[in-house]
Design a protein around this motif. Structure first.
Motif, PDB file in Angstrom:
ATOM      1  N   THR A  18      -8.652   3.509  -3.271  1.00  9.83           N
ATOM      2  CA  THR A  18      -8.004   2.965  -4.468  1.00  9.83           C
ATOM      3  C   THR A  18      -8.130   3.992  -5.578  1.00  9.83           C
ATOM      4  O   THR A  18      -9.239   4.457  -5.863  1.00  9.83           O
ATOM      5  CB  THR A  18      -8.687   1.646  -4.900  1.00  9.83           C
ATOM      6  N   GLY A  75      -2.886   4.482   1.317  1.00  5.04           N
ATOM      7  CA  GLY A  75      -3.165   4.702   2.741  1.00  5.04           C
ATOM      8  C   GLY A  75      -2.922   6.183   2.991  1.00  5.04           C
ATOM      9  O   GLY A  75      -1.790   6.656   2.879  1.00  5.04           O
ATOM     10  N   MET A  88       0.853  -1.203   0.000  1.00  6.26           N
ATOM     11  CA  MET A  88       0.000   0.000   0.000  1.00  6.26           C
ATOM     12  C   MET A  88       0.884   1.247   0.000  1.00  6.26           C
ATOM     13  O   MET A  88       1.872   1.327   0.709  1.00  6.26           O
ATOM     14  CB  MET A  88      -0.899  -0.014   1.241  1.00  6.26           C
ATOM     15  N   GLU A 128      -8.357   4.811   3.711  1.00  7.75           N
ATOM     16  CA  GLU A 128      -7.756   4.018   2.639  1.00  7.75           C
ATOM     17  C   GLU A 128      -8.621   4.169   1.392  1.00  7.75           C
ATOM     18  O   GLU A 128      -9.837   4.315   1.498  1.00  7.75           O
ATOM     19  CB  GLU A 128      -7.679   2.539   3.045  1.00  7.75           C
ATOM     20  N   ARG A 158      -7.508  10.309   8.000  1.00  5.56           N
ATOM     21  CA  ARG A 158      -6.909   8.997   7.757  1.00  5.56           C
ATOM     22  C   ARG A 158      -7.942   8.096   7.094  1.00  5.56           C
ATOM     23  O   ARG A 158      -9.007   7.867   7.646  1.00  5.56           O
ATOM     24  CB  ARG A 158      -6.482   8.367   9.095  1.00  5.56           C
ATOM     25  N   THR A 186       1.740   5.002   0.815  1.00  4.03           N
ATOM     26  CA  THR A 186       1.368   5.993   1.830  1.00  4.03           C
ATOM     27  C   THR A 186       1.295   7.393   1.234  1.00  4.03           C
ATOM     28  O   THR A 186       2.157   7.795   0.452  1.00  4.03           O
ATOM     29  CB  THR A 186       2.399   5.995   2.987  1.00  4.03           C
ATOM     30  N   ALA A 243      -3.605   0.881  -4.262  1.00  2.14           N
ATOM     31  CA  ALA A 243      -4.167   1.021  -2.912  1.00  2.14           C
ATOM     32  C   ALA A 243      -3.387   2.119  -2.187  1.00  2.14           C
ATOM     33  O   ALA A 243      -2.149   2.099  -2.133  1.00  2.14           O
ATOM     34  CB  ALA A 243      -4.029  -0.298  -2.164  1.00  2.14           C
TER      35      ALA A 243
END
Length: 193
Positions: A40, A48, A1, A38, A36, A3, A46
């Motif tokens: 796509t 974060g 993932m 998640e 914060r 960041t 993906a």
């Protein structure tokens, strides 16, 4: 993932060609007010997202990932209530009154010159209709005012760009003032008579 921990309000400082090439991310208001989450992106990556606390992501903002890639945020259409004044029985002032009542209830509200937008709420819809406003359901991007969220610091910059824009806009009606000046010439004209 991957960041993501940086946000560029409205993609400030980025070359337009970079923005055109950037992947995109459609997010509704629920997600855009979190620091914060998640997600796509349009390239299937993906992400974060870890932004400074209190950050609010607006449509047009750009997220910068750790690897330097940029992702342009699009405010996803979502169910909203669009509130307009009744052209037959009301005046645009009714919208101002509605904004005041909604603001008192700390309801997230998008303010536009000719309409307001809020998230669906039957109780509020009934209240607004009782104030002779027209309330209709729609699917649209939702960009509420930032003030009530204590995120002024985080988004002041984007807001500033906006305010600036409105400011330029604000100059146009002053031409109307110029017309007032016209009236003045008119006056002079009568004088010649």
């Amino acid at each position: 993932m991957l960041t993501v921990n940086k946000i560029l309000p409205q993609g400030q400082g980025l070359a337009p060609v970079l923005l055109k090439r950037a992947s995109t991310l459609q997010l509704d208001w629920d997600v855009r007010q979190k620091s914060r989450f998640e997600a796509t992106d349009s390239q299937g990556r993906a992400l974060g997202v870890f932004l400074p606390r209190g950050s609010v992501v607006r449509g047009g903002d750009v997220l910068v990932a750790e690897d330097g890639s940029v992702v342009r945020v699009i405010a996803a259409p979502q169910p909203v209530l669009v509130i307009t004044h009744c052209p037959e029985h009301g005046t645009p002032f009714d919208l101002m009154r509605a904004a005041y009542h909604l603001g008192n209830r700390h309801v997230p509200i998008e303010l536009q010159p000719d309409h307001l937008k809020i998230e669906p709420d039957h109780v509020l819809a009934d209240l607004l209709r009782s104030m002779h406003l027209i309330v209709r359901e729609d699917n649209a991007a939702f960009e509420p005012e930032g003030g009530a969220y204590g995120n002024a610091g985080a988004h002041a910059h984007g807001g500033h760009g906006h305010a600036h824009h409105d400011h330029e806009h604000g100059h146009e009606p002053k031409h109307g003032h110029g017309d007032g000046g016209h009236g003045h010439d008119h006056h002079g004209h009568d004088h010649d008579h």
